[in-house]
Motif scaffolding. Structure first.
Motif, PDB file in Angstrom:
ATOM      1  N   GLN A 270       0.820  -1.203   0.000  1.00  0.00           N
ATOM      2  CA  GLN A 270       0.000   0.000   0.000  1.00  0.00           C
ATOM      3  C   GLN A 270       0.860   1.261   0.000  1.00  0.00           C
ATOM      4  O   GLN A 270       0.525   2.241  -0.669  1.00  0.00           O
ATOM      5  N   GLU A 271       1.979   1.238   0.724  1.00  0.00           N
ATOM      6  CA  GLU A 271       2.885   2.399   0.723  1.00  0.00           C
ATOM      7  C   GLU A 271       3.457   2.634  -0.660  1.00  0.00           C
ATOM      8  O   GLU A 271       3.527   3.777  -1.133  1.00  0.00           O
TER       9      GLU A 271
ATOM     10  N   LEU B   5       2.173   1.599  -3.527  1.00  0.00           N
ATOM     11  CA  LEU B   5       1.074   1.989  -4.412  1.00  0.00           C
ATOM     12  C   LEU B   5       0.760   3.474  -4.272  1.00  0.00           C
ATOM     13  O   LEU B   5       0.648   4.197  -5.271  1.00  0.00           O
ATOM     14  N   SER B   6       0.652   3.953  -3.039  1.00  0.00           N
ATOM     15  CA  SER B   6       0.339   5.369  -2.803  1.00  0.00           C
ATOM     16  C   SER B   6       1.442   6.282  -3.322  1.00  0.00           C
ATOM     17  O   SER B   6       1.172   7.321  -3.937  1.00  0.00           O
TER      18      SER B   6
ATOM     19  N   LYS C   4       1.417   6.419  -7.162  1.00  0.00           N
ATOM     20  CA  LYS C   4       0.313   7.238  -7.647  1.00  0.00           C
ATOM     21  C   LYS C   4       0.670   8.716  -7.614  1.00  0.00           C
ATOM     22  O   LYS C   4       0.424   9.458  -8.572  1.00  0.00           O
ATOM     23  N   ARG C   5       1.243   9.154  -6.488  1.00  0.00           N
ATOM     24  CA  ARG C   5       1.573  10.580  -6.352  1.00  0.00           C
ATOM     25  C   ARG C   5       2.693  10.992  -7.305  1.00  0.00           C
ATOM     26  O   ARG C   5       2.605  12.036  -7.965  1.00  0.00           O
TER      27      ARG C   5
ATOM     28  N   GLU D 239       9.414  10.666  -3.504  1.00  0.00           N
ATOM     29  CA  GLU D 239       8.856   9.925  -2.381  1.00  0.00           C
ATOM     30  C   GLU D 239       9.935   8.999  -1.832  1.00  0.00           C
ATOM     31  O   GLU D 239      10.813   8.545  -2.571  1.00  0.00           O
TER      32      GLU D 239
ATOM     33  N   LYS E 213      -2.428  -2.615  -7.677  1.00  0.00           N
ATOM     34  CA  LYS E 213      -3.869  -2.456  -7.433  1.00  0.00           C
ATOM     35  C   LYS E 213      -4.581  -3.806  -7.370  1.00  0.00           C
ATOM     36  O   LYS E 213      -5.568  -3.961  -6.647  1.00  0.00           O
TER      37      LYS E 213
END
Length: 258
Positions: free
Chosen positions: A154-155, A157-158, A161-162, A197, A222
């Motif tokens: 999840q980290e 993926l986020s 995305k950014r 990031e 995803k």
């Protein structure tokens, strides 16, 4: 209401075959979801316009590729040992079948030379198969691994995305820097700006900088539902490997960093 006689409607094909078996609907639905997004849309490469399904030795394997990435899901089954199957199911059939499958129960599958049937409690789907030979996907899967790391899905993926928000048509790649105890993700576009990031990760094998199309990474992240994923890299110009649970493999080709 205008209509035609029922005799004018094409007759449903009658499949007569000894290759009749059942699979868990949930298993089939999950494996198709983990692979079908990598199906090629290029109609000139028709053998890649579907999912390769291999049933052998009580194991079901699903493979899809578009030449730039490859997804492979493998599951143990309770099928009889005499069941052996290798077919390419078209993408349209996969799309409709995924809508029919539920989270429980079995789906009955019947196979003839060039057709396949899926039967659930609610519906029956019959489809022609893609004729041709699927490429040797085993040789695409990297055997050598210099850089290995496990990160929170999840980290990652986020962060992807950014960072992908600041990619452009001229600069489509996202840069990944593997540095000792962290993974740096960045993108840069002259007309949009720059994004960076940082994710904490234990990285073994040294440092490496590599570029990827963020869409290909986002697609797999995803669809996976695991807490962590494993990333393995060899060189900046060689494919990267993402692993999930249960023998799931995702191979993705790198992009040249501008």
């Amino acid at each position: 209401i205008m209509g035609l006689g029922p005799d004018d409607f094409p007759k449903l094909p009658e499949l007569s075959s000894d290759q009749t078996f059942e699979l868990d609907q949930q298993t089939l639905k999950k494996c198709l979801a983990l692979t079908s997004f990598a199906i090629s849309r290029d109609e000139t490469r028709y053998t890649l316009n579907g999912v390769l399904v291999i049933l052998k030795n009580k194991t079901a394997r699903f493979v899809a590729t578009d030449g730039k990435r490859l997804a492979s899901a493998e599951k143990a089954t309770d099928l009889p040992t005499n069941i052996s199957l290798e077919v390419i199911i078209p993408s349209k059939t996969i799309f409709e079948l995924t809508k029919l499958l539920s989270e429980g129960g079995k789906v009955k599958i019947k196979h003839t030379q060039n057709q396949i049937m899926f039967e659930t409690d609610k519906a029956t789907l019959i489809s022609r198969l893609i004729e041709g030979r699927f490429p040797n996907f085993e040789q695409v899967i990297p055997k050598e691994k210099k850089i290995n790391t496990t990160v929170n899905r999840q980290e990652l993926l986020s962060a992807m995305k950014r960072v992908s928000l600041l990619t452009s048509q001229e600069n489509q790649s996202v840069k990944l820097d593997f540095i000792k105890d962290k993974l740096l993700i960045s993108s840069r576009s002259p007309n949009l700006g720059e994004a960076k990031e940082e994710i904490q990760a234990e990285i073994s094998g040294g440092d490496l900088t590599i570029g990827f199309n963020p869409i290909y990474i986002l697609d797999v992240l995803k669809n996976l539902d695991t807490e962590e994923v494993s990333l393995s890299m060899t060189d900046p110009d060689k494919p990267g490997l993402i692993k999930g649970e249960g023998g799931y493999l995702y191979v993705v080709m790198p992009m040249q960093l501008s």
